[in-house]
Design an enzyme around this catalytic site. Structure first.
Site, PDB file in Angstrom:
ATOM      1  N   ARG A   1      55.827  36.435  50.196  1.00 22.75           N
ATOM      2  CA  ARG A   1      56.433  37.561  49.490  1.00 22.75           C
ATOM      3  C   ARG A   1      57.022  38.432  50.731  1.00 22.75           C
ATOM      4  O   ARG A   1      56.167  38.983  51.339  1.00 22.75           O
ATOM      5  CB  ARG A   1      55.539  38.410  48.737  1.00 22.75           C
TER       6      ARG A   1
ATOM      7  N   GLN B   1      48.397  45.448  57.420  1.00 23.11           N
ATOM      8  CA  GLN B   1      46.842  45.515  57.752  1.00 23.11           C
ATOM      9  C   GLN B   1      46.204  45.794  56.155  1.00 23.11           C
ATOM     10  O   GLN B   1      44.965  45.293  56.156  1.00 23.11           O
ATOM     11  CB  GLN B   1      46.541  46.695  58.547  1.00 23.11           C
TER      12      GLN B   1
ATOM     13  N   GLU C   1      24.827  34.608  31.483  1.00 20.13           N
ATOM     14  CA  GLU C   1      23.734  34.319  31.888  1.00 20.13           C
ATOM     15  C   GLU C   1      22.999  35.752  32.476  1.00 20.13           C
ATOM     16  O   GLU C   1      22.066  35.788  33.350  1.00 20.13           O
ATOM     17  CB  GLU C   1      23.833  33.128  33.079  1.00 20.13           C
ATOM     18  N   GLY C   2      23.398  36.823  31.932  1.00 23.38           N
ATOM     19  CA  GLY C   2      22.734  37.991  32.054  1.00 23.38           C
ATOM     20  C   GLY C   2      23.522  38.999  32.827  1.00 23.38           C
ATOM     21  O   GLY C   2      24.329  38.564  33.850  1.00 23.38           O
TER      22      GLY C   2
END
Length: 405
Positions: free
Chosen positions: A270, A281, A365-366
């Site tokens: 891009r 950066q 799973e929590g």
């Protein structure tokens, strides 16, 4: 990171990726477009041995262990998160609960077909309003009538419940006994009346592997399908969830890796102001932070799996890995989508689809609060994270040879 894996596991991973690319991935788009469950592909995966990694050969498994399972679960999710939603039902919490708490007869009767992909699994604890206290708010009730239990109630977010042949479901057998009143059952919806499942619509998730609401109306379960004794269900659920956390963490890492792979490829192509987006950066900082989080979560997941292979305490580490992996996925998904700009919402790019799974693996799973409570209470000496522990590899005295003592 590969230096932490044995040559055998690295070769196994390569073989699995080749299998997925050759046998599974080309066929998935047609199932997705039709909203049709890919039963034949699940069976093909099971028959190739990819679901049976933590189970002994006497049950149709390969006994390669939790680390091998985690590595392959990561790759499956990286390649296709929707297909990877069947991992716990076929390879982990569903058959593993039977392995942990069941008799040898139950293991022989149910596990080979589950890990072989011939039977579609289910693991159902959560109910509407239960949230993170799924067991404390569990209202589904199982009443014994002779050689049958009759189950009445509703379950929520039960993955593959509309396709299930053989599943594990938790219900109360004593309304006044709190967590000690919960019992685990092997359920067979295609054989007994009183079970119905309705898929739930989720924005952006797979249409071929669905999560469902389940309605039980005098649903019949034979007494011989009870796993363990009445009241053993909560302990069995907690042990299975621990193993499931490793699977969920691994798949979260896999999807996070996929997000970053898409982002890295995109920013290199891009152009912005005549330069690749990758040369800025701010882009590099976002990618670096996400990459570090994902690699740290990956290593923690492998650590938890290795401890389980060594039959050492791992519940706290598994909770840490699951928490780290879910946050790493959330960070990687957000950073990648931001780098795509408006295209991050476009269906023509894979990133929009991948981002949809970030919340699934945040709460599966929590939720984070559950993991934090478990980790902190163990560190503070309030509750031992290993209080529900049994042997990971050969529970209840069961050996690699299949006998029990």
């Amino acid at each position: 990171m590969d230096d932490f894996l044995s040559p055998d596991i690295r070769e196994l991973r390569e073989a699995f990726v080749q299998f997925m690319q050759r046998e599974i991935l080309p066929a998935l788009p047609s199932f997705e477009a039709a909203g049709e469950f890919p039963r034949a592909l699940v069976q093909k995966t099971g028959e190739a041995g990819w679901f049976g990694l933590v189970f002994p050969s006497q049950l149709g498994g390969t006994d390669l262990g939790f680390l091998a399972m985690a590595v392959l679960a990561e790759e499956m999710a990286r390649l296709n998160p929707g297909f990877a939603l069947c991992q716990n039902q076929q390879a982990m919490t569903c058959p593993y609960t039977i392995f942990v708490g069941g008799t040898d007869e139950q293991c022989q009767r149910f596990i080979p077909d589950l890990i072989g992909g011939r039977a579609i699994g289910l693991w159902s604890l959560t109910e509407s309003g239960g949230g993170s206290d799924a067991a404390g708010n569990l209202k589904t009730f199982a009443q014994r009538r002779g050689d049958r239990y009759l189950l009445n109630g509703r379950k929520m977010f039960a993955t593959l419940a509309d396709q299930t042949d053989t599943g594990v479901l938790f219900a109360r057998t004593d309304r006044d006994a709190g967590h000690n009143g919960i019992t685990a059952f092997v359920v067979e919806p295609r054989k007994y009346p009183g079970y119905s499942a309705q898929p739930i619509d989720f924005v952006g998730l797979s249409r071929m592997t669905r999560s469902c609401e389940v309605v039980l109306e005098d649903f019949e379960v034979p007494v011989e399908n009870r796993i363990g004794a009445e009241g053993d269900g909560f302990r069995l659920a907690m042990h299975a969830i621990q193993a499931g956390r490793v699977s969920v963490a691994a798949r979260a890492v896999g999807i996070a890796r996929a997000c970053l792979e898409e982002a890295i490829q995109y920013v290199q192509q891009r152009p912005i102001r005549g330069r690749p987006l990758a040369s800025y950066q701010m882009t590099q900082a976002a990618l670096a932070d996400a990459l570090v989080s994902v690699e740290a979560a990956r290593l923690m997941t492998w650590q938890a799996a290795t401890l389980m292979d060594q039959d050492r305490p791992a519940n706290r580490v598994a909770a840490q890995a699951k928490l780290a992996a879910s946050f790493a996925l959330k960070q990687a998904a957000a950073s990648a989508q931001e780098l795509f700009g408006g295209y991050g919402l476009a269906s023509e790019y894979r990133i929009a689809h991948l981002v949809s799974y970030a919340h699934v693996f945040l709460v599966g799973e929590g939720a984070p609060a559950v993991q934090r409570i478990l980790i902190a209470e163990d560190a503070l000496g309030i509750k031992d994270a290993e209080r529900h522990r049994v042997s990971y590899r050969y529970p209840r005295g069961r050996t690699a040879g299949g006998s029990s003592g």
